[in-house]
Design an enzyme around this catalytic site. Sequence first.
Site, PDB file in Angstrom:
ATOM      1  N   SER A  57       0.836  -1.184   0.000  1.00 26.35           N
ATOM      2  CA  SER A  57       0.000   0.000   0.000  1.00 26.35           C
ATOM      3  C   SER A  57       0.876   1.241   0.000  1.00 26.35           C
ATOM      4  O   SER A  57       2.094   1.151   0.130  1.00 26.35           O
ATOM      5  CB  SER A  57      -0.894   0.015   1.239  1.00 26.35           C
ATOM      6  OG  SER A  57      -0.085   0.278   2.372  1.00 26.35           O
ATOM      7  N   LYS A  58       0.232   2.381  -0.132  1.00 21.96           N
ATOM      8  CA  LYS A  58       0.957   3.651  -0.182  1.00 21.96           C
ATOM      9  C   LYS A  58       1.899   3.803   1.013  1.00 21.96           C
ATOM     10  O   LYS A  58       2.956   4.390   0.906  1.00 21.96           O
ATOM     11  CB  LYS A  58      -0.030   4.814  -0.168  1.00 21.96           C
ATOM     12  CG  LYS A  58      -0.624   5.046  -1.529  1.00 21.96           C
ATOM     13  CD  LYS A  58      -1.422   6.326  -1.555  1.00 21.96           C
ATOM     14  CE  LYS A  58      -2.268   6.337  -2.808  1.00 21.96           C
ATOM     15  NZ  LYS A  58      -3.626   6.778  -2.592  1.00 21.96           N
ATOM     16  N   ARG A  59       1.490   3.251   2.142  1.00 21.92           N
ATOM     17  CA  ARG A  59       2.284   3.383   3.357  1.00 21.92           C
ATOM     18  C   ARG A  59       3.691   2.807   3.223  1.00 21.92           C
ATOM     19  O   ARG A  59       4.621   3.266   3.854  1.00 21.92           O
ATOM     20  CB  ARG A  59       1.574   2.713   4.537  1.00 21.92           C
ATOM     21  CG  ARG A  59       1.022   3.716   5.530  1.00 21.92           C
ATOM     22  CD  ARG A  59       0.180   3.027   6.553  1.00 21.92           C
ATOM     23  NE  ARG A  59      -0.906   2.289   5.897  1.00 21.92           N
ATOM     24  CZ  ARG A  59      -1.267   1.062   6.210  1.00 21.92           C
ATOM     25  NH1 ARG A  59      -0.633   0.414   7.160  1.00 21.92           N
ATOM     26  NH2 ARG A  59      -2.262   0.468   5.586  1.00 21.92           N
ATOM     27  N   SER A  60       3.835   1.786   2.371  1.00 20.90           N
ATOM     28  CA  SER A  60       5.167   1.182   2.263  1.00 20.90           C
ATOM     29  C   SER A  60       6.136   2.101   1.506  1.00 20.90           C
ATOM     30  O   SER A  60       7.333   1.839   1.475  1.00 20.90           O
ATOM     31  CB  SER A  60       5.090  -0.199   1.632  1.00 20.90           C
ATOM     32  OG  SER A  60       4.205  -0.212   0.562  1.00 20.90           O
ATOM     33  N   GLY A  61       5.628   3.174   0.906  1.00 19.14           N
ATOM     34  CA  GLY A  61       6.515   4.191   0.342  1.00 19.14           C
ATOM     35  C   GLY A  61       7.038   3.891  -1.050  1.00 19.14           C
ATOM     36  O   GLY A  61       7.619   4.749  -1.684  1.00 19.14           O
TER      37      GLY A  61
END
Length: 487
Positions: free
Chosen positions: A255-259
Amino acid sequence: MSKIRTRYAPSPTGKMHVGNLRSALYEFLIAKHDGGDFMLRIEDTDQERFVEGAIEIIYRTMEKTGLIHDEGPNKDGGYGPYVQSERMKTGIYMKYARELVEKGEAYYCFCDKERLAALKSEVVEGKEITVYDKHCLSLTKEEVEEKLAAGVPYVIRQNNPTEGTTTFHDELYGDITVPNSELDDMILIKSDGYPTYNFANVVDDHTMNITHVVRGNEYLSSSPKYVRLYEAFGWEVPTYVHLPLITDENHKKLSKRSGHASFEDLIEQGFVTEAVVNYIALLGWSPEENREIFSLKELTEQFDYHRISKSPAVFDIVKLKWMNGEYLKAMDFDAFYEMAEPYIKAVVHKDYDFKKIAALIKTRIEIFPDIAEHIDFFEQVPNYDIAMYAHKKMKTTPESSLEVLRELLPLLEAQEDYSNDALYQLLTDYVAKKECKNGYAMWPVRTAVSGKQMTPGGATEIMEIIGKEESIARVQAAIEKLESELL
Ligand code: GLU
């Protein structure tokens, strides 16, 4: 067999996610492996999720990655329009929805928000699911006409049986059978007149002659409903290939959180396009031979979709970095330099030959941002501990180093030619006379001019780049440092 036709059907909702790019890549490869057509279709029926500029990102990314489509909004192939909002204006979705209503396979539904909210919901696999109760199916034709004439807002729903089963085939998952009681009467046409993805994907894939539908496995559970639509129309069901989930290192959905979830993120982080494409190809697919580096052309030759795995693919940034390093090593020097130059300039402000610096680091970095830590000493020697002069194998100590540097200083001052070769000659002549090993002199000199345990390139390569004046200044400073701490 007819020509393979695949489509990449992104929704313009922002950046190009790794999962989207993998779908596009596999669709491209499946078509091209067989000399087929690869089409681009923009799925913009969910107007709330539409993001300005997202279509341009899609075009740019596909061009950059080499996933060139044969047909699409900007390349007519006779199956257009290729943007769903434009297709909608042609009335195509409404026409087919009405056909289903005629056949009893769909019906108008006028239920308002309040009534829908009051419907019973069930928890299935941790998700709350509300199954529509077919309330409006009991309306007579006259009642429906009346409401339509009065302008009551409506949707059109699929009419699924509540008994029996539906079976469909996926190339990777095999035959999947579900009880019809689980098939919700999903909405085909929304109250704003737009089709849902659920309906548009079927109408479009059929009318655009798509033979292979390749997409993420989040669509697997809805596929029985799509198959029922094909069957209701009497259309041939396409070949389905549902792709495995992509997870992060912690086995959570990427997801976006993993950068590093989107193509843009990765490019911004300093990865090269070809390495990203190569890596993404291996997220779920493996070649027959034990090999990992593939150009897009080689992938096209080798890609066999039957070798796609069903198990989740882990996005491993360490592996991608390794692969990127391999691409940098193999890259043509000028192309490498063009990309490396800004990273070098950001660290080194002196008037050095940046091309020589680039040549030293080309085989030593994995991604461009690694450059800074490798070359920072060119700008300035860091504050280091004189213990660094002690090297067991080279048989050096801080004391022996001080002696060597003191002896070398006048030789370096007298030296005119500061090319790597000439300096190397000077140092080897010196060690020959002194009857010691190369390292006995090279180690202290390299430490003096870099202040680092590890450097790209040896003492003389570094001195060639920083030049005579700076080399002498650094050797002098090293002598002073050693003197002040040793004497
Ligand atoms: N518009 C859908 C998405 O972006 C496409 C899914 C499909 O390929 O059918 O997820």
